[in-house]
Every structure is written in structure tokens, then in C-alpha cells.
Design a protein around this motif. Structure first.
Motif, PDB file in Angstrom:
ATOM      1  N   GLU A 259       0.822  -1.202   0.000  1.00  0.00           N
ATOM      2  CA  GLU A 259       0.000   0.000   0.000  1.00  0.00           C
ATOM      3  C   GLU A 259       0.860   1.256   0.000  1.00  0.00           C
ATOM      4  O   GLU A 259       0.508   2.265  -0.642  1.00  0.00           O
ATOM      5  CB  GLU A 259      -0.939   0.010   1.203  1.00  0.00           C
ATOM      6  CG  GLU A 259      -1.868   1.201   1.212  1.00  0.00           C
ATOM      7  CD  GLU A 259      -3.003   1.069   2.211  1.00  0.00           C
ATOM      8  OE1 GLU A 259      -3.761   2.051   2.352  1.00  0.00           O
ATOM      9  OE2 GLU A 259      -3.150  -0.001   2.835  1.00  0.00           O
ATOM     10  N   CYS A 260       1.986   1.202   0.686  1.00  0.00           N
ATOM     11  CA  CYS A 260       2.909   2.326   0.698  1.00  0.00           C
ATOM     12  C   CYS A 260       3.373   2.661  -0.718  1.00  0.00           C
ATOM     13  O   CYS A 260       3.420   3.834  -1.115  1.00  0.00           O
ATOM     14  CB  CYS A 260       4.099   1.985   1.591  1.00  0.00           C
ATOM     15  SG  CYS A 260       5.418   3.204   1.580  1.00  0.00           S
ATOM     16  N   VAL A 261       3.692   1.639  -1.502  1.00  0.00           N
ATOM     17  CA  VAL A 261       4.096   1.850  -2.896  1.00  0.00           C
ATOM     18  C   VAL A 261       2.920   2.389  -3.702  1.00  0.00           C
ATOM     19  O   VAL A 261       3.055   3.322  -4.502  1.00  0.00           O
ATOM     20  CB  VAL A 261       4.631   0.543  -3.504  1.00  0.00           C
ATOM     21  CG1 VAL A 261       4.880   0.705  -5.006  1.00  0.00           C
ATOM     22  CG2 VAL A 261       5.915   0.113  -2.804  1.00  0.00           C
ATOM     23  N   ALA A 262       1.743   1.799  -3.486  1.00  0.00           N
ATOM     24  CA  ALA A 262       0.559   2.200  -4.254  1.00  0.00           C
ATOM     25  C   ALA A 262       0.173   3.650  -3.995  1.00  0.00           C
ATOM     26  O   ALA A 262      -0.384   4.316  -4.878  1.00  0.00           O
ATOM     27  CB  ALA A 262      -0.614   1.281  -3.918  1.00  0.00           C
ATOM     28  N   ARG A 263       0.454   4.153  -2.799  1.00  0.00           N
ATOM     29  CA  ARG A 263       0.123   5.540  -2.493  1.00  0.00           C
ATOM     30  C   ARG A 263       1.142   6.512  -3.092  1.00  0.00           C
ATOM     31  O   ARG A 263       0.827   7.686  -3.317  1.00  0.00           O
ATOM     32  CB  ARG A 263       0.030   5.741  -0.977  1.00  0.00           C
ATOM     33  CG  ARG A 263      -1.156   5.015  -0.357  1.00  0.00           C
ATOM     34  CD  ARG A 263      -1.458   5.469   1.060  1.00  0.00           C
ATOM     35  NE  ARG A 263      -2.594   4.738   1.610  1.00  0.00           N
ATOM     36  CZ  ARG A 263      -3.869   5.000   1.345  1.00  0.00           C
ATOM     37  NH1 ARG A 263      -4.161   5.993   0.512  1.00  0.00           N
ATOM     38  NH2 ARG A 263      -4.836   4.297   1.885  1.00  0.00           N
ATOM     39  N   GLN A 264       2.347   6.017  -3.347  1.00  0.00           N
ATOM     40  CA  GLN A 264       3.371   6.883  -3.920  1.00  0.00           C
ATOM     41  C   GLN A 264       3.380   6.868  -5.448  1.00  0.00           C
ATOM     42  O   GLN A 264       3.804   7.837  -6.083  1.00  0.00           O
ATOM     43  CB  GLN A 264       4.751   6.443  -3.429  1.00  0.00           C
ATOM     44  CG  GLN A 264       4.984   6.609  -1.939  1.00  0.00           C
ATOM     45  CD  GLN A 264       6.362   6.114  -1.551  1.00  0.00           C
ATOM     46  OE1 GLN A 264       7.382   6.665  -1.961  1.00  0.00           O
ATOM     47  NE2 GLN A 264       6.398   5.055  -0.756  1.00  0.00           N
ATOM     48  N   ARG A 265       2.973   5.751  -6.025  1.00  0.00           N
ATOM     49  CA  ARG A 265       3.078   5.562  -7.459  1.00  0.00           C
ATOM     50  C   ARG A 265       1.793   4.934  -8.004  1.00  0.00           C
ATOM     51  O   ARG A 265       0.887   4.566  -7.251  1.00  0.00           O
ATOM     52  CB  ARG A 265       4.269   4.650  -7.798  1.00  0.00           C
ATOM     53  CG  ARG A 265       5.633   5.179  -7.378  1.00  0.00           C
ATOM     54  CD  ARG A 265       6.029   6.429  -8.151  1.00  0.00           C
ATOM     55  NE  ARG A 265       7.430   6.767  -7.961  1.00  0.00           N
ATOM     56  CZ  ARG A 265       7.901   7.537  -6.980  1.00  0.00           C
ATOM     57  NH1 ARG A 265       7.061   8.033  -6.081  1.00  0.00           N
ATOM     58  NH2 ARG A 265       9.198   7.813  -6.894  1.00  0.00           N
ATOM     59  N   GLN A 266       1.731   4.772  -9.312  1.00  0.00           N
ATOM     60  CA  GLN A 266       0.581   4.151  -9.976  1.00  0.00           C
ATOM     61  C   GLN A 266       0.891   2.683 -10.237  1.00  0.00           C
ATOM     62  O   GLN A 266       1.786   2.357 -11.021  1.00  0.00           O
ATOM     63  CB  GLN A 266       0.283   4.861 -11.298  1.00  0.00           C
ATOM     64  CG  GLN A 266      -0.859   4.226 -12.085  1.00  0.00           C
ATOM     65  CD  GLN A 266      -0.978   4.808 -13.480  1.00  0.00           C
ATOM     66  OE1 GLN A 266      -0.239   5.705 -13.857  1.00  0.00           O
ATOM     67  NE2 GLN A 266      -1.911   4.279 -14.255  1.00  0.00           N
TER      68      GLN A 266
END
Length: 292
Positions: free
Chosen positions: A246-253
Motif C-alpha cells: 500500500e505504501c508503494v501504491a500511495r506513492q506511485r501508480q
């Protein structure tokens, strides 16, 4: 509900199979098992995950990921030389992308990720990176003489010029450390993440905006997923894994993801269910963080 070739569709006890063009998530079963070097069984992983998904709730405790549409495709043909199999995987991936869907691969050994990434490249997708959760670096030039090995799949990715960020790795050799330096691989290894219970991190500023996420179940600790061919102690926990995704998903697409190296253990259906639930939870995170 079964697909055209008698494979169960994901969440088939609860939802109807939509038309392909009406679904965001396109599950691509890839029952490939050719280069595994320890325990076997990954070829049976996709069917076990799909069967177990019939026990899932449509509500994942936060939202209804199925509202975006989940289409279960026929399994990719996996007979023949590795190069042919990778081309088959790439073709299936490209087909999904060209109709505007999001590829969701389920394996199968980790070598299949190269076929998926090749599909993105063949479809003309530019400027994307890969984030990997794994116990192993998978950066060998080849393993046991095989270039298309589960132990060298990420080497193919970085050699193609795709940026890579690795999470949770705890088994690698000197050759792979050298490859990290040579190809500029970013990483937070298990000894940095697990003892400190790290739940979030910052991607490098210059890391691509579009991300494909590859998740090897052996990235999680064997206490969570013993059902894999190459377990390594000291891995990520269940919630830590979801929070890092989720951390990645919030930073990137997030433009796609896969779940690999799941090897069912006969008589222990809890792990089949856990793999199905993990896949659905990832869809939920994509749904809730998705940008228009």
C-alpha cells in the motif's frame, strides 16, 4: 463457475465472469514449473488459489474490489522451450494491456515475471519500474545453466533497462550484490525491515511513476507461507507485506502485479485460502489508491 477450460474463475461462488472489456483486473494463471531448484509444486499454485477464492467474502474489510471487475483468463500454455513460454506469457499480458485491463499474474515459478514484463515492453509501455518482495534477489546471470531461471528473472528485468526496488531479500550471493551495484538496484533487505517492523518507506525521487509489483510468497516468513519451494526464515509478516504494498501504491501508480512461487501443501487448505485472500487484498489496495 468455471472458465472455458474448466479452470475455476476467481471468486466464482460470488460473482459472474464479466466480459473481458468490462473488467479492470485480468487474472492470468501461469502454471509453469520448470527451473525450481528445491521444493516443487508451483505448477499447481494457480488452480489452488482460484479454487480457494470461492471461500472469500466480496468485502475485504475495507471495500469491494470486485466492483472494478475481475476476469479470469484461460491458463497460459506452458509447454515447450522457456523462450516459447515467455513469449506466450508476454502475448497474454499484451492482450490485457491493449484492452485497457490490468494484468494480475498467478504462478507458477518466479521466472514467469520476465514474460509478463516482456508483455509490457512489447505493448509499448514506457518508463515503468518493478518493485519486488522476495526472499531472494534473483539477480544471477543464470542458474544451473538456465538464463530463464527463477533465480535469474530479475537479472533479465534490469538488463532490459527496467528500474528495480527489492524488499525483504535475505538470501543472495556475491554475484547478485555486484549486479545490484552494476544496475543501480535499490533495496531494503529483511534485516532492515523485519527487526524494526518497518511498515512504510520512500521510493527514490527518480523512480518511475508507473510500477509493476511482483510478490514471491517466500518473501513472507515461512510461519505465514510454508507453502513455497524455497522458504527462508526471517521474512515479512502478513500485515507488513500489505502495508508495504500500500505504501508503494500511495506513492506511485500500480499498473499490474503478480503472486508467485505458491506451492500448495496437500491437506493444508489454510495456505491456499491465505494466497487467495492475499491476492484479493492487493486488488483492494489498488482499488482504494487508484488514480483516475
Amino acid at each position: 463457475m468455471l472458465s472455458e477450460n474448466d479452470y475455476p474463475i476467481f471468486l466464482g461462488s460470488e460473482i459472474e465472469q464479466p466480459k473481458p472489456e468490462q473488467a479492470l483486473f485480468h487474472i492470468i494463471p501461469i502454471p509453469y514449473e520448470e527451473t525450481v531448484s528445491y521444493g516443487g509444486g508451483t505448477g499447481r499454485g494457480p488452480a489452488a488459489i482460484l479454487e480457494a477464492s470461492w471461500q472469500l467474502e466480496t468485502y475485504d474489510n475495507f471495500s469491494y474490489p470486485c466492483e472494478l471487475g475481475i476476469y479470469t483468463r484461460s491458463p497460459v500454455p506452458v509447454s515447450g522451450r522457456p523462450e516459447r513460454v515467455m513469449d506466450n506469457i508476454a502475448a497474454a499480458t499484451r492482450e490485457v494491456l491493449e484492452m485497457g485491463g490490468m494484468p494480475v499474474g498467478i504462478g507458477g515459478e518466479h521466472s514467469v515475471t520476465w514474460g509478463v514484463i516482456k508483455g509490457y515492453l512489447d505493448a509499448g509501455v514506457e518508463d515503468f519500474g518493478v518493485v519486488q518482495i522476495d526472499a531472494h534477489a534473483d539477480l544471477r546471470d543464470r542458474y544451473e545453466g538456465q538464463k530463464h531461471s527463477h533465480a535469474s528473472v530479475m537479472r533479465l528485468v534490469v538488463e532490459a533497462g527496467v528500474p528495480l526496488f527489492q524488499l525483504g531479500v535475505r538470501a543472495y550471493c556475491e554475484e547478485e550484490m555486484d549486479a545490484r551495484d552494476k544496475y543501480g538496484v535499490h533495496y531494503l533487505d529483511a534485516h532492515q525491515l523485519v527487526p524494526n517492523n518497518v511498515q512504510e518507506f520512500e521510493l527514490p525521487e527518480d523512480f518511475p511513476e508507473k510500477v509493476f509489483f511482483t510478490l514471491d510468497v517466500d518473501g513472507l516468513d515461512p510461519s505465514v507461507f510454508p507453502s513455497t519451494g524455497t522458504p527462508v526464515p526471517g521474512g515479512l509478516g502478513w500485515y507488513q507485506t500489505l502495508n508495504l504494498f500500500e505504501c508503494v501504491a500511495r506513492q506511485r501508480q500500480i499498473i499490474g502485479f503478480d503472486l508467485l512461487e505458491f506451492a500448495p501443501i496437500e491437506g493444508f487448505h489454510a495456505y491456499d485460502f491465505a494466497a487467495a485472500q492475499l491476492l484479493y487484498r492487493l486488488m483492494g489496495i489498488v482499488q482504494r489508491t487508484r488514480r483516475d
